[in-house]
Scaffold this motif. Structure first.
Motif, mmCIF file in Angstrom:
data_model
loop_
_atom_site.group_PDB
_atom_site.id
_atom_site.type_symbol
_atom_site.label_atom_id
_atom_site.label_comp_id
_atom_site.label_asym_id
_atom_site.label_seq_id
_atom_site.Cartn_x
_atom_site.Cartn_y
_atom_site.Cartn_z
ATOM 1 N N ARG A 58 8.076 11.124 1.528
ATOM 2 C CA ARG A 58 9.204 11.454 2.456
ATOM 3 C C ARG A 58 9.946 10.204 3.118
ATOM 4 O O ARG A 58 9.488 9.504 3.852
ATOM 5 C CB ARG A 58 8.372 12.208 4.065
ATOM 6 N N ARG A 60 12.501 7.788 4.691
ATOM 7 C CA ARG A 60 13.337 7.868 6.004
ATOM 8 C C ARG A 60 14.138 6.717 5.923
ATOM 9 O O ARG A 60 14.495 5.719 5.377
ATOM 10 C CB ARG A 60 12.345 7.548 7.108
ATOM 11 N N SER A 61 15.750 7.150 6.354
ATOM 12 C CA SER A 61 16.860 6.348 6.453
ATOM 13 C C SER A 61 16.743 5.480 7.862
ATOM 14 O O SER A 61 17.023 6.402 8.835
ATOM 15 C CB SER A 61 18.001 7.059 6.165
ATOM 16 N N VAL A 62 16.876 4.221 7.691
ATOM 17 C CA VAL A 62 17.016 3.568 9.104
ATOM 18 C C VAL A 62 18.187 2.445 8.668
ATOM 19 O O VAL A 62 18.101 1.413 7.914
ATOM 20 C CB VAL A 62 15.736 2.758 9.259
ATOM 21 N N THR A 66 16.762 2.918 3.041
ATOM 22 C CA THR A 66 15.771 3.865 2.880
ATOM 23 C C THR A 66 14.412 3.357 2.957
ATOM 24 O O THR A 66 14.155 2.484 2.072
ATOM 25 C CB THR A 66 16.076 4.598 1.581
ATOM 26 N N GLN A 67 13.708 3.990 3.703
ATOM 27 C CA GLN A 67 12.138 3.221 3.629
ATOM 28 C C GLN A 67 11.207 4.599 2.940
ATOM 29 O O GLN A 67 11.317 5.972 3.336
ATOM 30 C CB GLN A 67 11.654 3.176 5.112
ATOM 31 N N SER A 68 10.131 4.257 2.094
ATOM 32 C CA SER A 68 9.542 5.332 1.545
ATOM 33 C C SER A 68 8.199 5.821 2.583
ATOM 34 O O SER A 68 7.910 4.483 3.156
ATOM 35 C CB SER A 68 9.037 4.906 0.410
ATOM 36 N N TRP A 91 5.307 10.489 11.115
ATOM 37 C CA TRP A 91 6.073 9.746 9.575
ATOM 38 C C TRP A 91 5.346 8.466 9.643
ATOM 39 O O TRP A 91 5.123 7.870 10.847
ATOM 40 C CB TRP A 91 7.404 9.797 9.528
ATOM 41 N N GLU A 192 8.376 -0.332 16.720
ATOM 42 C CA GLU A 192 7.964 0.778 16.133
ATOM 43 C C GLU A 192 6.526 0.919 15.876
ATOM 44 O O GLU A 192 6.078 -0.035 15.315
ATOM 45 C CB GLU A 192 8.802 1.408 14.671
ATOM 46 N N TYR A 194 3.358 3.388 14.439
ATOM 47 C CA TYR A 194 3.224 4.730 13.874
ATOM 48 C C TYR A 194 1.742 5.393 13.789
ATOM 49 O O TYR A 194 0.781 4.764 14.441
ATOM 50 C CB TYR A 194 3.359 4.156 12.314
ATOM 51 N N ARG A 198 8.346 13.564 15.641
ATOM 52 C CA ARG A 198 9.754 14.148 15.757
ATOM 53 C C ARG A 198 10.268 14.264 17.131
ATOM 54 O O ARG A 198 9.150 14.763 18.044
ATOM 55 C CB ARG A 198 9.921 15.514 14.988
ATOM 56 N N ASP A 202 15.319 16.582 17.248
ATOM 57 C CA ASP A 202 15.260 16.620 15.863
ATOM 58 C C ASP A 202 15.254 17.972 15.202
ATOM 59 O O ASP A 202 15.586 18.628 14.280
ATOM 60 C CB ASP A 202 14.227 15.683 15.279
#
Length: 239
Positions: A58, A60-62, A66-68, A91, A192, A194, A198, A202
């Motif tokens: 999935r 993720r754009s930051v 783009t981060q996988s 995520w 951040e 983890y 969401r 969102d």
């Protein structure tokens, strides 16, 4: 026109989703009825991290990068109610798999309280591979299959954690679900941690919003009008 109908349907969808997200949370472990999707719920229990499942990739754009990563799904059990739920915790980056320090900050132990919303299985597109539970490969959220792999009954509910982002539930004196999931305190740094849940904002964003359907309808009406005028003009020229 079908776009007008689609717009009305999307407006109704948004209203129903708002009603579920803004209502008082229902204790899902005590509820005997089947809840609608996006119903706000609360649940308490112990997260079984050793039975967690990563679903993805999935990306993720930051800031244009783009981060996988993956969606982290963990079973939560409550012995008092003799049942459990699947928790979509949010995520995590791909490095979560091997970074023990990153994992340590996001594996709360003991009893936790989670506020989230009920979710159904995802609709798998033709471009997404099918899951292979035997190999531990998960590409999309198939709730019954995930529940079975996590040692829970196939009719287990999936709860998606929601954070205290803009438009989400109001803060209380108790730690929020996001803080519990990441073991945060009020003095934590803005870095951040983890998993990343969401926000309600969102969940209220659709790929095609009502104003998009309105614009599509206006475009089609304009094209139809222009075509009719051209046809009328062509008919007059032939006379």
């Amino acid at each position: 026109m079908w776009q007008v109908g689609r717009r009305q349907w999307k407006v109704q969808q948004i209203k129903e989703r708002e009603a579920g997200l803004q209502g008082e949370p229902i204790n899902i472990l005590q509820s005997s009825e089947k809840l609608k999707e996006y119903q706000r719920v609360i649940c308490e229990g112990e997260l079984k991290h050793e039975r967690s499942i990563l679903v993805g990739p999935r990306p993720r754009s930051v800031m244009g990068t783009t981060q996988s990563g993956y969606v982290l799904v963990t079973p939560l059990v409550n012995d008092q109610w003799s049942r459990g739920v699947l928790i979509n915790r949010g995520w995590v980056p791909a490095s979560w798999k091997t970074d023990s320090q990153m994992q340590a900050s996001g594996l709360p132990m003991g009893k936790v309280q989670i506020i989230g919303v009920t979710r159904n299985s995802e609709d798998r597109s033709s471009f997404v591979p099918d899951n292979d539970p035997a190999k531990g490969e998960w590409y999309w959220l198939d709730v019954p299959a995930l529940a079975k792999a996590a040692g829970l009954p196939p009719d287990t509910d999936l709860v998606q954690v929601i954070s205290e982002g803009q438009g989400s539930v109001a803060r209380t004196s108790a730690p929020t679900s996001m803080e519990l999931m990441a073991m945060r305190t009020r003095t934590s740094t803005p870095q951040e941690q983890y998993p990343l849940p969401r926000t309600v904002k969102d969940l209220m964003t659709f790929s095609v919003m009502p104003y998009d359907h309105r614009n599509y309808a206006l475009t089609w009406f304009s094209l139809a009008g222009a075509t009719a005028l051209l046809a009328l003009r062509a008919g007059r020229l032939k006379k």
